[in-house]
Design a protein around this motif. Sequence first.
Motif, PDB file in Angstrom:
ATOM      1  N   ALA A   1       8.354  11.889  50.189  1.00 13.53           N
ATOM      2  CA  ALA A   1       7.371  11.027  50.839  1.00 13.53           C
ATOM      3  C   ALA A   1       6.140  10.878  49.964  1.00 13.53           C
ATOM      4  CB  ALA A   1       7.002  11.591  52.206  1.00 13.53           C
ATOM      5  N   ASN A   2       5.802  11.925  49.224  1.00 13.25           N
ATOM      6  CA  ASN A   2       4.636  11.854  48.325  1.00 13.25           C
ATOM      7  C   ASN A   2       4.845  10.778  47.251  1.00 13.25           C
ATOM      8  OD1 ASN A   2       3.105  13.843  49.567  1.00 13.25           O
ATOM      9  ND2 ASN A   2       4.038  15.497  48.385  1.00 13.25           N
ATOM     10  N   ALA A   3       6.079  10.663  46.748  1.00 14.36           N
ATOM     11  CA  ALA A   3       6.372   9.638  45.728  1.00 14.36           C
ATOM     12  C   ALA A   3       6.188   8.249  46.321  1.00 14.36           C
ATOM     13  CB  ALA A   3       7.788   9.814  45.206  1.00 14.36           C
ATOM     14  N   GLY A   4       6.613   8.080  47.553  1.00 13.57           N
ATOM     15  CA  GLY A   4       6.435   6.790  48.218  1.00 13.57           C
ATOM     16  C   GLY A   4       4.982   6.465  48.438  1.00 13.57           C
ATOM     17  N   MET A   5       4.184   7.470  48.837  1.00 10.40           N
ATOM     18  CA  MET A   5       2.758   7.245  49.069  1.00 10.40           C
ATOM     19  C   MET A   5       2.049   6.888  47.769  1.00 10.40           C
ATOM     20  SD  MET A   5       0.450   6.957  51.348  1.00 10.40           S
ATOM     21  CE  MET A   5       1.256   7.675  52.787  1.00 10.40           C
ATOM     22  N   ARG A   6       2.427   7.548  46.678  1.00  6.70           N
ATOM     23  CA  ARG A   6       1.812   7.221  45.380  1.00  6.70           C
ATOM     24  C   ARG A   6       2.070   5.763  45.015  1.00  6.70           C
ATOM     25  NH1 ARG A   6       3.647  12.393  43.870  1.00  6.70           N
ATOM     26  NH2 ARG A   6       5.490  11.497  42.856  1.00  6.70           N
ATOM     27  N   GLN A   7       3.289   5.282  45.284  1.00  7.84           N
ATOM     28  CA  GLN A   7       3.605   3.885  44.954  1.00  7.84           C
ATOM     29  C   GLN A   7       2.772   2.921  45.790  1.00  7.84           C
ATOM     30  OE1 GLN A   7       7.751   2.910  44.493  1.00  7.84           O
ATOM     31  NE2 GLN A   7       7.457   0.782  45.106  1.00  7.84           N
ATOM     32  N   ILE A   8       2.627   3.214  47.082  1.00  2.00           N
ATOM     33  CA  ILE A   8       1.815   2.350  47.942  1.00  2.00           C
ATOM     34  C   ILE A   8       0.391   2.271  47.420  1.00  2.00           C
ATOM     35  CG2 ILE A   8       0.838   2.058  50.253  1.00  2.00           C
ATOM     36  CD1 ILE A   8       3.326   3.409  51.387  1.00  2.00           C
ATOM     37  N   GLU A   9      -0.143   3.399  47.024  1.00  2.00           N
ATOM     38  CA  GLU A   9      -1.533   3.442  46.578  1.00  2.00           C
ATOM     39  C   GLU A   9      -1.706   2.841  45.190  1.00  2.00           C
ATOM     40  OE1 GLU A   9      -2.365   7.582  47.024  1.00  2.00           O
ATOM     41  OE2 GLU A   9      -2.873   7.392  49.162  1.00  2.00           O
ATOM     42  N   GLN A  10      -0.801   3.166  44.269  1.00  2.41           N
ATOM     43  CA  GLN A  10      -0.917   2.639  42.908  1.00  2.41           C
ATOM     44  C   GLN A  10      -0.781   1.111  42.885  1.00  2.41           C
ATOM     45  OE1 GLN A  10       2.091   4.787  40.742  1.00  2.41           O
ATOM     46  NE2 GLN A  10       0.877   6.673  40.623  1.00  2.41           N
ATOM     47  N   ARG A  11       0.068   0.573  43.735  1.00  2.40           N
ATOM     48  CA  ARG A  11       0.289  -0.872  43.750  1.00  2.40           C
ATOM     49  C   ARG A  11      -0.536  -1.575  44.835  1.00  2.40           C
ATOM     50  NH1 ARG A  11       6.795  -1.316  42.341  1.00  2.40           N
ATOM     51  NH2 ARG A  11       6.705   0.097  40.548  1.00  2.40           N
ATOM     52  N   GLU A  12      -1.334  -0.800  45.539  1.00  2.56           N
ATOM     53  CA  GLU A  12      -2.338  -1.319  46.474  1.00  2.56           C
ATOM     54  C   GLU A  12      -1.726  -2.281  47.501  1.00  2.56           C
ATOM     55  OE1 GLU A  12      -5.306  -3.010  43.896  1.00  2.56           O
ATOM     56  OE2 GLU A  12      -6.199  -1.044  43.498  1.00  2.56           O
ATOM     57  N   TYR A  13      -0.558  -1.918  48.040  1.00  2.00           N
ATOM     58  CA  TYR A  13       0.105  -2.773  49.016  1.00  2.00           C
ATOM     59  C   TYR A  13      -0.765  -3.019  50.253  1.00  2.00           C
ATOM     60  CZ  TYR A  13       4.512  -1.806  46.494  1.00  2.00           C
ATOM     61  OH  TYR A  13       5.503  -1.692  45.550  1.00  2.00           O
TER      62      TYR A  13
END
Length: 518
Positions: free
Chosen positions: A470-482
């Motif tokens: 889940a941490n990997a998914g959260m990092r992607q959401i934040e890095q790509r500013e969805y």
Amino acid sequence: MERRRYPVDTQTFSNIVEGNYIYVDKTDLVYKMVKDYRYVFLSRPRRFGKSLLCSTLKEYFEGNKEMFNGLQMAELEKDWVKYPVIHLDFSDNKSNDIDSIKETISAKLEEYEKIFNITDPRKGFNYRFSDIITTANQISGYKAVVIIDEYDAIMLNAIDNDELQSQIRTVMTDLFSPLKKLDPYLRFVFITGITKFSQMSIFSALNNLQDISLMPEFEAICGISKDELFTQLKDGLQDFADENEIQAAERFTKKYDGYHFSKKKQDIFNPFSVIRALNDRTLNDYWFGSATPTALIKLIRKFDIEMFDYDSVECESSRFNQPVESVTDLVPFLFQTGYLTIKDYNKDYNTYILGYPNEEVKSSMANVLYKYTYKTHENIPLKKAFIDFSRDDDLDKFIEHLKVFFYGFPFSMDNGKANELHYHSILYTALASFGANITANQETALGKADLVLKMPKTIYVIELKYNRSANAGMRQIEQREYAKAHLDSGKRIVKLAINFSSKDRNIESYKAEEEKID
């Protein structure tokens, strides 16, 4: 006060007028069409008013002026003429063999041979049809009008049978082949269908056939426009609102609006659903549930369909507006049959975005796909949990219900192909079948969010992972500013990352964080 009468059990113009039913006046568009063109083709989804339009044309060309009292046609038409009308309706043919189809066509021609006293008809559908038209002209002294309703109904019923379709095309081409050479005997030819299925072969001789299906000026010739709903049907809308104590206009728009038949994107409501909802004063999936979408089910068997692949399809008109002689691409079929519609148009690139038109179609199609794909797995408990989630916005409780839901899937159901896409598809299709406002692969400036779920109080921006964290998914959401794409929504925004495990075949972990608004 006596309830207004809605034409829920008739598609015949004369019955509607004589029975004093409510009629949404389209006669100004009918007048424009018959004055501008002589050979016309119109494609619209099933139960969208094509048969009523054909019936209206029949009354008009037969010169029945009194039928149009109080309608726009009465003011527009000054020269009423009684033309002979040949009206062939193929919508009721459900035959699955060529001999029965031939018998049906022969019976339709025989009706007009009796009307025009043709006692010894020649052999061959083309000769018989030709003789009907020329005899009608000779007897009446006026050119004939030909109306062909749902020309493709027979072929759609055989969409999974290539051999039968080939036989049908041969028969129908033979039937309609005289139309081009009989031009001197014809005042007007009108052809309707759901699709452009075989149009090019069956009507290949009619090179002057004008397709008005995507012309902006005729976008509302079938269906109910937003203006018509709020003016001609405003009393019924108010009755509905009073009885259900809801904002009827908003609910009707979400449920039944959203059809667009040109780049101008005039909002068109599904007429079949609107009329029945006003009559019953209940919001149901009338159009989708009015008859089993047999052709769709047959194509689901043929194609490996992921529902979210059609949530937003960018294409040129040449892709979605072509004959579906042999279905190798679902987009033309889904567009022409009403499961997809025009959502946007980019004039710089001449490209269209297609998507599901409204809540009724999206949720109903998801329900069909879910039941067909996951026949043995019940989703009613999850639906109840989703309804509760819509009210209480308790994410943790809903996630627990999701886990129970996934634990119930038989091991064999994923056919050994479980991966991120597998869970993405299940989650999207199940929630969409409940009527959720959910979008898959929503594009933002820096990428695509797997899912965006819009609830009454909160927007959930969701990233799914498989055998990650889940941490990997959260990092992607934040890095790509969805989440930033929704900052002006006025709602709380929650970033939600979910990881599925191949070991557990379920949600292994999830993480939720609220997006802070500066």
